[in-house]
Design a protein around this motif. Structure first.
Motif, mmCIF file in Angstrom:
data_model
loop_
_atom_site.group_PDB
_atom_site.id
_atom_site.type_symbol
_atom_site.label_atom_id
_atom_site.label_comp_id
_atom_site.label_asym_id
_atom_site.label_seq_id
_atom_site.Cartn_x
_atom_site.Cartn_y
_atom_site.Cartn_z
ATOM 1 N N TYR A 1 0.865 -1.184 0.000
ATOM 2 C CA TYR A 1 0.000 0.000 0.000
ATOM 3 C C TYR A 1 0.897 1.227 0.000
ATOM 4 O O TYR A 1 1.948 1.217 0.618
ATOM 5 N N GLY A 2 0.474 2.266 -0.643
ATOM 6 C CA GLY A 2 1.305 3.458 -0.788
ATOM 7 C C GLY A 2 1.516 4.255 0.476
ATOM 8 O O GLY A 2 2.514 4.953 0.609
ATOM 9 N N SER A 3 0.614 4.174 1.438
ATOM 10 C CA SER A 3 0.718 5.068 2.592
ATOM 11 C C SER A 3 1.947 4.791 3.452
ATOM 12 O O SER A 3 2.550 5.730 3.985
ATOM 13 N N ALA A 4 2.352 3.548 3.628
ATOM 14 C CA ALA A 4 3.545 3.248 4.414
ATOM 15 C C ALA A 4 4.793 3.774 3.708
ATOM 16 O O ALA A 4 5.667 4.389 4.332
ATOM 17 N N LEU A 5 4.879 3.575 2.424
ATOM 18 C CA LEU A 5 6.013 4.079 1.648
ATOM 19 C C LEU A 5 6.016 5.606 1.667
ATOM 20 O O LEU A 5 7.073 6.234 1.793
ATOM 21 N N GLU A 6 4.852 6.199 1.574
ATOM 22 C CA GLU A 6 4.723 7.655 1.650
ATOM 23 C C GLU A 6 5.283 8.157 2.983
ATOM 24 O O GLU A 6 6.006 9.152 3.024
ATOM 25 N N GLN A 7 4.969 7.483 4.081
ATOM 26 C CA GLN A 7 5.450 7.897 5.396
ATOM 27 C C GLN A 7 6.962 7.789 5.486
ATOM 28 O O GLN A 7 7.624 8.654 6.058
ATOM 29 N N VAL A 8 7.540 6.751 4.915
ATOM 30 C CA VAL A 8 8.997 6.574 4.929
ATOM 31 C C VAL A 8 9.675 7.748 4.225
ATOM 32 O O VAL A 8 10.635 8.328 4.745
ATOM 33 N N PHE A 9 9.168 8.117 3.066
ATOM 34 C CA PHE A 9 9.768 9.234 2.337
ATOM 35 C C PHE A 9 9.526 10.555 3.053
ATOM 36 O O PHE A 9 10.383 11.446 3.027
ATOM 37 N N ALA A 10 8.383 10.705 3.706
ATOM 38 C CA ALA A 10 8.116 11.925 4.473
ATOM 39 C C ALA A 10 9.126 12.073 5.599
ATOM 40 O O ALA A 10 9.693 13.155 5.810
ATOM 41 N N ILE A 11 9.380 11.001 6.330
ATOM 42 C CA ILE A 11 10.346 11.062 7.432
ATOM 43 C C ILE A 11 11.733 11.389 6.894
ATOM 44 O O ILE A 11 12.428 12.270 7.414
ATOM 45 N N TYR A 12 12.136 10.707 5.844
ATOM 46 C CA TYR A 12 13.453 10.968 5.265
ATOM 47 C C TYR A 12 13.568 12.436 4.856
ATOM 48 O O TYR A 12 14.537 13.117 5.191
ATOM 49 N N GLY A 13 12.574 12.943 4.151
ATOM 50 C CA GLY A 13 12.613 14.327 3.679
ATOM 51 C C GLY A 13 12.518 15.340 4.806
ATOM 52 O O GLY A 13 13.159 16.394 4.753
ATOM 53 N N ASN A 14 11.743 15.040 5.833
ATOM 54 C CA ASN A 14 11.611 15.972 6.951
ATOM 55 C C ASN A 14 12.882 16.055 7.788
ATOM 56 O O ASN A 14 13.220 17.111 8.320
ATOM 57 N N VAL A 15 13.585 14.958 7.928
ATOM 58 C CA VAL A 15 14.798 14.921 8.755
ATOM 59 C C VAL A 15 16.019 15.428 7.981
ATOM 60 O O VAL A 15 16.936 16.005 8.566
ATOM 61 N N LEU A 16 16.017 15.271 6.675
ATOM 62 C CA LEU A 16 17.163 15.666 5.854
ATOM 63 C C LEU A 16 17.444 17.160 5.998
ATOM 64 O O LEU A 16 16.545 17.981 5.888
ATOM 65 N N VAL B 181 23.881 18.264 1.357
ATOM 66 C CA VAL B 181 23.202 17.491 2.391
ATOM 67 C C VAL B 181 24.133 17.318 3.585
ATOM 68 O O VAL B 181 25.301 16.971 3.430
ATOM 69 N N LEU B 182 23.582 17.557 4.774
ATOM 70 C CA LEU B 182 24.389 17.518 5.992
ATOM 71 C C LEU B 182 24.214 16.246 6.806
ATOM 72 O O LEU B 182 25.100 15.895 7.587
ATOM 73 N N ASN B 183 23.095 15.554 6.668
ATOM 74 C CA ASN B 183 22.808 14.438 7.582
ATOM 75 C C ASN B 183 22.072 13.277 6.913
ATOM 76 O O ASN B 183 21.120 12.747 7.475
ATOM 77 N N ASP B 184 22.528 12.887 5.762
ATOM 78 C CA ASP B 184 21.877 11.788 5.047
ATOM 79 C C ASP B 184 21.769 10.532 5.911
ATOM 80 O O ASP B 184 20.730 9.884 5.942
ATOM 81 N N GLY B 185 22.823 10.199 6.614
ATOM 82 C CA GLY B 185 22.811 8.997 7.453
ATOM 83 C C GLY B 185 21.748 9.064 8.537
ATOM 84 O O GLY B 185 21.042 8.089 8.786
ATOM 85 N N GLU B 186 21.630 10.205 9.193
ATOM 86 C CA GLU B 186 20.621 10.362 10.235
ATOM 87 C C GLU B 186 19.212 10.240 9.652
ATOM 88 O O GLU B 186 18.341 9.586 10.245
ATOM 89 N N ALA B 187 18.986 10.847 8.497
ATOM 90 C CA ALA B 187 17.674 10.760 7.858
ATOM 91 C C ALA B 187 17.344 9.310 7.498
ATOM 92 O O ALA B 187 16.211 8.860 7.676
ATOM 93 N N GLN B 188 18.334 8.571 7.017
ATOM 94 C CA GLN B 188 18.110 7.164 6.687
ATOM 95 C C GLN B 188 17.812 6.338 7.934
ATOM 96 O O GLN B 188 16.930 5.475 7.919
ATOM 97 N N VAL B 189 18.519 6.604 9.014
ATOM 98 C CA VAL B 189 18.291 5.850 10.252
ATOM 99 C C VAL B 189 16.881 6.114 10.783
ATOM 100 O O VAL B 189 16.187 5.180 11.205
ATOM 101 N N ARG B 190 16.441 7.371 10.780
ATOM 102 C CA ARG B 190 15.103 7.670 11.288
ATOM 103 C C ARG B 190 14.045 6.970 10.430
ATOM 104 O O ARG B 190 13.076 6.419 10.955
ATOM 105 N N ALA B 191 14.222 6.963 9.121
ATOM 106 C CA ALA B 191 13.292 6.251 8.251
ATOM 107 C C ALA B 191 13.336 4.753 8.546
ATOM 108 O O ALA B 191 12.295 4.089 8.622
ATOM 109 N N ALA B 192 14.537 4.226 8.745
ATOM 110 C CA ALA B 192 14.681 2.798 9.051
ATOM 111 C C ALA B 192 14.027 2.452 10.388
ATOM 112 O O ALA B 192 13.433 1.376 10.538
#
Length: 102
Positions: free
Chosen positions: A41-56, A64-75
């Motif tokens: 379903y698209g909503s879970a994937l949408e949330q993952v990208f939202a978190i990544y984009g919001n934290v980046l 980009v200053l914190n790609d790793g942190e954004a990836q960890v929060r999404a993970a």
């Protein structure tokens, strides 16, 4: 800024690659087959990208200053989505999970 800086676009591209390839944060998500849960379903994937984009974070030059942190929060969100016993530390702040757009 008419377009996202190249560094941001590269970070997004690699994030999408790791996510789709099943190799996003292999330590945190080891043994968790998250792809069926996200891609069904698209909503879970949408949330993952939202978190990544919001934290980046991006500096004034578009680097980009914190790609790793954004990836960890999404993970972390993915792990919690797939494993009800997993607790995200620190818990998500509302701004991290906010969905933007129309």
């Amino acid at each position: 800024m008419p377009h996202l800086p190249a560094d941001v676009r590269a970070s997004l591209r690699f994030f999408a690659f790791y996510l789709a390839n099943g190799t996003l944060d292999t330590e945190l998500l080891d043994g968790v087959d998250y792809r069926p849960a996200l891609f069904r379903y698209g909503s879970a994937l949408e949330q993952v990208f939202a978190i990544y984009g919001n934290v980046l974070e991006v500096d004034e030059d578009g680097q980009v200053l914190n790609d790793g942190e954004a990836q960890v929060r999404a993970a972390q969100w993915i792990r919690a989505h797939c494993d009800p016993d997993y607790r995200v530390e620190p818990p998500f702040e509302p701004w991290e999970t906010e969905l933007h757009g129309p």
